[in-house]
Design an enzyme around this catalytic site. Structure first.
Site, PDB file in Angstrom:
ATOM      1  N   ASP A  68      31.584  37.509  37.855  1.00 16.70           N
ATOM      2  CA  ASP A  68      30.825  38.016  38.991  1.00 16.70           C
ATOM      3  C   ASP A  68      31.723  37.791  40.198  1.00 16.70           C
ATOM      4  O   ASP A  68      32.370  36.740  40.312  1.00 16.70           O
ATOM      5  CB  ASP A  68      29.481  37.319  39.157  1.00 16.70           C
ATOM      6  CG  ASP A  68      28.521  38.150  40.019  1.00 16.70           C
ATOM      7  OD1 ASP A  68      28.736  39.371  40.161  1.00 16.70           O
ATOM      8  OD2 ASP A  68      27.555  37.576  40.543  1.00 16.70           O
ATOM      9  N   THR A  69      31.794  38.799  41.023  1.00 20.66           N
ATOM     10  CA  THR A  69      32.686  38.763  42.175  1.00 20.66           C
ATOM     11  C   THR A  69      31.892  39.034  43.433  1.00 20.66           C
ATOM     12  O   THR A  69      31.016  39.897  43.441  1.00 20.66           O
ATOM     13  CB  THR A  69      33.803  39.813  42.015  1.00 20.66           C
ATOM     14  OG1 THR A  69      34.601  39.466  40.884  1.00 20.66           O
ATOM     15  CG2 THR A  69      34.687  39.883  43.252  1.00 20.66           C
ATOM     16  N   TYR A 150      35.095  47.168  47.367  1.00 25.94           N
ATOM     17  CA  TYR A 150      35.446  46.972  48.776  1.00 25.94           C
ATOM     18  C   TYR A 150      36.954  47.026  49.019  1.00 25.94           C
ATOM     19  O   TYR A 150      37.405  46.755  50.134  1.00 25.94           O
ATOM     20  CB  TYR A 150      34.913  45.615  49.257  1.00 25.94           C
ATOM     21  CG  TYR A 150      33.407  45.515  49.289  1.00 25.94           C
ATOM     22  CD1 TYR A 150      32.688  45.899  50.413  1.00 25.94           C
ATOM     23  CD2 TYR A 150      32.705  45.020  48.195  1.00 25.94           C
ATOM     24  CE1 TYR A 150      31.300  45.797  50.454  1.00 25.94           C
ATOM     25  CE2 TYR A 150      31.322  44.907  48.224  1.00 25.94           C
ATOM     26  CZ  TYR A 150      30.625  45.294  49.347  1.00 25.94           C
ATOM     27  OH  TYR A 150      29.256  45.189  49.381  1.00 25.94           O
TER      28      TYR A 150
END
Length: 190
Positions: A68-69, A150
């Site tokens: 998970d980032t 992003y």
């Protein structure tokens, strides 16, 4: 060694595959017939990574790791953080997420941020966690066509280019996911 990466994201698979030694055969969720969306109900990156890895191990029986980032922006008190993928809604639209982030930052000049990846490895003898972080800042507009998420608005410290402007090999060597995967690989080689 056969290892499942608990993701449906083809961009993550593309990023991780070159980081693994040839002796490790990487499988995706699609490869093992897992079509369902694994719930990410944790309140932290680590908790979400653990939930996903455990789910695959228990339901499908494979040695598995999940990540998970989160993108953590100082001026926004750590937003979007654990909600990075769904910052602008459940549809997980990266463009909408970036637009929301840029809009919330507005004219704020203090734009320091960091990406953090937490990887949970689920083996028969337990779970292990590996973390990678990269410091940087949020740009004022989108730049570059590489990467995902992003990447077009994140500029790593020491560079004048966003992650979306860097070649994948360089992003992997300095980036959050690459750092966490290196720790995972080093552990598995022991």
């Amino acid at each position: 060694m056969q290892l499942v990466f608990a993701t449906h994201n083809p961009n993550k698979l593309k990023e991780v595959r070159p980081l693994l030694p040839k002796s490790m055969h990487l499988l995706s969720l699609k490869d093992i017939g897992c079509q369902e969306e694994i719930p990410e109900t944790g309140s932290s990156l680590e908790e979400n990574a653990r939930l996903k890895a455990q789910y695959v191990f228990k339901k499908y029986g494979y040695t598995c790791f999940a990540d998970d980032t989160g993108l953590i922006v100082d001026a926004l008190n750590g937003e979007p953080g654990v909600y990075s993928a769904r910052y602008a809604g459940k549809q997980k639209d990266p463009h909408a997420n970036m637009e929301k982030l840029l809009s919330k930052l507005g004219a704020i000049s203090h734009r320091s941020a960091r990406f953090q990846t937490v990887i949970a490895l689920y083996l028969k003898d337990g779970q292990y966690v590996f973390t990678g972080t990269v410091e940087g800042k949020i740009t004022e507009d989108k730049r570059g066509i590489n990467g995902f998420g992003y990447d077009p608005i994140f500029m790593p410290r020491g560079f004048d280019l966003t992650f979306a402007e860097l070649p994948l090999s360089l992003k992997n060597s300095i980036g959050h996911r690459g750092k966490a995967i290196k720790k995972l690989v080093d552990y598995l080689k022991k």
